[in-house]
Design a protein around this motif. Structure first.
Motif, PDB file in Angstrom:
ATOM      1  N   ARG A  79       4.533   3.330  -8.673  1.00  0.00           N
ATOM      2  CA  ARG A  79       5.332   4.237  -7.830  1.00  0.00           C
ATOM      3  C   ARG A  79       4.748   4.345  -6.428  1.00  0.00           C
ATOM      4  NH1 ARG A  79       5.780   7.235 -12.735  1.00  0.00           N
ATOM      5  NH2 ARG A  79       3.937   8.483 -12.177  1.00  0.00           N
ATOM      6  N   ALA A  80       3.424   4.407  -6.352  1.00  0.00           N
ATOM      7  CA  ALA A  80       2.785   4.503  -5.036  1.00  0.00           C
ATOM      8  C   ALA A  80       3.075   3.274  -4.191  1.00  0.00           C
ATOM      9  CB  ALA A  80       1.273   4.692  -5.209  1.00  0.00           C
ATOM     10  N   GLN A  81       2.999   2.093  -4.823  1.00  0.00           N
ATOM     11  CA  GLN A  81       3.287   0.863  -4.080  1.00  0.00           C
ATOM     12  C   GLN A  81       4.740   0.833  -3.618  1.00  0.00           C
ATOM     13  OE1 GLN A  81       2.121  -2.324  -6.653  1.00  0.00           O
ATOM     14  NE2 GLN A  81      -0.089  -1.970  -6.371  1.00  0.00           N
ATOM     15  N   ALA A  82       5.639   1.290  -4.499  1.00  0.00           N
ATOM     16  CA  ALA A  82       7.058   1.332  -4.108  1.00  0.00           C
ATOM     17  C   ALA A  82       7.274   2.295  -2.950  1.00  0.00           C
ATOM     18  CB  ALA A  82       7.914   1.748  -5.309  1.00  0.00           C
ATOM     19  N   LEU A  83       6.593   3.454  -3.000  1.00  0.00           N
ATOM     20  CA  LEU A  83       6.723   4.431  -1.910  1.00  0.00           C
ATOM     21  C   LEU A  83       6.170   3.878  -0.608  1.00  0.00           C
ATOM     22  CD1 LEU A  83       7.479   7.262  -1.005  1.00  0.00           C
ATOM     23  CD2 LEU A  83       5.231   8.051  -1.752  1.00  0.00           C
ATOM     24  N   VAL A  84       5.024   3.199  -0.696  1.00  0.00           N
ATOM     25  CA  VAL A  84       4.447   2.592   0.508  1.00  0.00           C
ATOM     26  C   VAL A  84       5.390   1.555   1.098  1.00  0.00           C
ATOM     27  CG1 VAL A  84       2.590   1.118   1.357  1.00  0.00           C
ATOM     28  CG2 VAL A  84       2.060   3.050  -0.121  1.00  0.00           C
ATOM     29  N   GLY A  85       5.990   0.754   0.223  1.00  0.00           N
ATOM     30  CA  GLY A  85       6.943  -0.234   0.705  1.00  0.00           C
ATOM     31  C   GLY A  85       8.142   0.395   1.386  1.00  0.00           C
ATOM     32  N   GLU A  86       8.647   1.491   0.775  1.00  0.00           N
ATOM     33  CA  GLU A  86       9.801   2.171   1.369  1.00  0.00           C
ATOM     34  C   GLU A  86       9.444   2.784   2.716  1.00  0.00           C
ATOM     35  OE1 GLU A  86      12.964   5.758   0.234  1.00  0.00           O
ATOM     36  OE2 GLU A  86      11.441   5.096  -1.198  1.00  0.00           O
ATOM     37  N   LEU A  87       8.268   3.435   2.787  1.00  0.00           N
ATOM     38  CA  LEU A  87       7.834   4.032   4.054  1.00  0.00           C
ATOM     39  C   LEU A  87       7.640   2.967   5.121  1.00  0.00           C
ATOM     40  CD1 LEU A  87       5.253   6.678   2.784  1.00  0.00           C
ATOM     41  CD2 LEU A  87       7.553   7.093   3.673  1.00  0.00           C
ATOM     42  N   THR A  88       7.081   1.835   4.730  1.00  0.00           N
ATOM     43  CA  THR A  88       6.892   0.742   5.690  1.00  0.00           C
ATOM     44  C   THR A  88       8.227   0.247   6.224  1.00  0.00           C
ATOM     45  OG1 THR A  88       4.870   0.063   4.557  1.00  0.00           O
ATOM     46  CG2 THR A  88       5.913  -1.548   6.000  1.00  0.00           C
ATOM     47  N   ALA A  89       9.210   0.117   5.316  1.00  0.00           N
ATOM     48  CA  ALA A  89      10.545  -0.321   5.746  1.00  0.00           C
ATOM     49  C   ALA A  89      11.168   0.686   6.703  1.00  0.00           C
ATOM     50  CB  ALA A  89      11.442  -0.537   4.527  1.00  0.00           C
ATOM     51  N   GLN A  90      10.995   1.991   6.374  1.00  0.00           N
ATOM     52  CA  GLN A  90      11.551   3.018   7.259  1.00  0.00           C
ATOM     53  C   GLN A  90      10.865   3.020   8.618  1.00  0.00           C
ATOM     54  OE1 GLN A  90      11.199   6.713   5.131  1.00  0.00           O
ATOM     55  NE2 GLN A  90      12.858   6.239   3.712  1.00  0.00           N
ATOM     56  N   GLU A  91       9.532   2.825   8.627  1.00  0.00           N
ATOM     57  CA  GLU A  91       8.813   2.777   9.900  1.00  0.00           C
ATOM     58  C   GLU A  91       9.264   1.583  10.727  1.00  0.00           C
ATOM     59  OE1 GLU A  91       4.734   2.698   8.895  1.00  0.00           O
ATOM     60  OE2 GLU A  91       4.626   4.823   8.344  1.00  0.00           O
ATOM     61  N   ASN A  92       9.435   0.447  10.071  1.00  0.00           N
ATOM     62  CA  ASN A  92       9.904  -0.739  10.804  1.00  0.00           C
ATOM     63  C   ASN A  92      11.292  -0.516  11.373  1.00  0.00           C
ATOM     64  OD1 ASN A  92       7.550  -2.098  10.205  1.00  0.00           O
ATOM     65  ND2 ASN A  92       8.365  -3.065   8.364  1.00  0.00           N
ATOM     66  N   ALA A  93      12.169   0.123  10.564  1.00  0.00           N
ATOM     67  CA  ALA A  93      13.524   0.408  11.056  1.00  0.00           C
ATOM     68  C   ALA A  93      13.482   1.382  12.222  1.00  0.00           C
ATOM     69  CB  ALA A  93      14.378   0.964   9.919  1.00  0.00           C
ATOM     70  N   ALA A  94      12.609   2.397  12.107  1.00  0.00           N
ATOM     71  CA  ALA A  94      12.495   3.378  13.193  1.00  0.00           C
ATOM     72  C   ALA A  94      11.988   2.716  14.469  1.00  0.00           C
ATOM     73  CB  ALA A  94      11.564   4.512  12.771  1.00  0.00           C
TER      74      ALA A  94
END
Length: 283
Positions: A79-94
């Protein structure tokens, strides 16, 4: 064959005593074993044979706890890895969105700067053209001044001093003077910025006089007067009457008030700063 002849005997040879003893011991042992087995099988009190059950190994509780903890930890890591991946994607989009917005803002700012520069260049070009046209008309002004009448319509006495503005002319001049220092904006009609004809129109509106919006039409209003017979409140124009490209208000004492250009804004200057072509009296 003779009855006395020797016939071989069919009797088996006698075994030795030692061999007989061994055989007797073996036979005795076998018989004893058979007897004991028979007795055991014939005994009614014998208990039925007990079935043998294999016992499953018991899981050590500590080992089970460790396995459960390991499973939970693995799930948490996933779950932590999935959350990190999602946050990274959101940061890249931002970051991508911010970069695009910054690019658009920069382009918009550049377009505005270009438009402002173009407007400034155009205003300066017009001011230069105005000055050139005014210079070409100075000869005409000199001749007009020489032929001007010094009759009763002249507000100047023999010393050449212009009488102070009174009545409606005073209200017009006071309004125009209160606008000195404000910005020149092409098409401006107040209250924070004006162009040349917008200022004249607004000043005359203070005394209930409605003038046309454009400088060409304003220069056609009223009665034409010579520059030697000016009175406070007269409308000065540059160019030709009916086709003027600039107007201002004569404020008396050899001065005028006008919205000159984007560089100077609204100023009060001497007529010698930029001599007008002609004037009209509306009041």
């Amino acid at each position: 064959m003779s009855h006395t002849a020797h016939i071989p005997s069919h009797r088996k040879p006698r075994r030795s005593a030692s061999k007989l003893a061994v055989r007797a011991g073996v036979a005795g042992g076998v018989l004893s074993t058979l007897a004991m087995a028979g007795t055991a099988s014939a005994s009614p009190a014998a208990e039925p044979p007990t079935e043998t059950t294999l016992e499953m190994p018991v899981l050590n509780m500590d080992l089970g706890s460790e396995v459960s903890s390991a499973v939970i930890k693995a799930a948490d890591n996933t779950r932590a890895q999935a959350l990190v991946g999602e946050l990274t994607a959101q940061e890249n989009a931002a970051r991508t969105g911010a970069a695009n917005e910054a690019k658009l803002a920069k382009a918009d700012a550049q377009a505005k700067a270009d438009a402002e520069k173009k407007a400034t260049d155009e205003a300066n070009r017009k001011a230069d053209a105005d000055r050139a046209n005014r210079s070409s008309g100075r000869t005409q002004l000199a001749s007009a001044s020489a032929s001007g009448s010094s009759a009763g319509s002249d507000s100047s006495d023999d010393s050449g001093v212009t009488a102070p503005a009174t009545g409606s002319a005073s209200a017009i001049i006071n309004f125009a003077r209160n606008q000195v220092g404000k910005a020149y904006v092409m098409g401006g009609t107040g209250p924070y910025s004006f162009d040349c004809s917008g200022l004249v129109q607004a000043a005359y509106r203070q005394v209930g006089v409605s003038l046309p919006r454009m400088s060409q039409d304003q220069s056609s209003e009223g009665t034409s007067v010579s520059l030697s017979n000016l009175q406070p409140g007269d409308v000065l124009y540059w160019g030709s009457r009916g086709n003027a490209y600039h107007v201002a208000i004569y404020s008396g004492g050899g001065k005028f008030i006008g919205a000159q250009n984007s560089g100077t804004g609204i100023v009060e200057r001497s007529l010698s700063y930029d001599p007008p072509t002609g004037a009209v009296r509306i009041l």
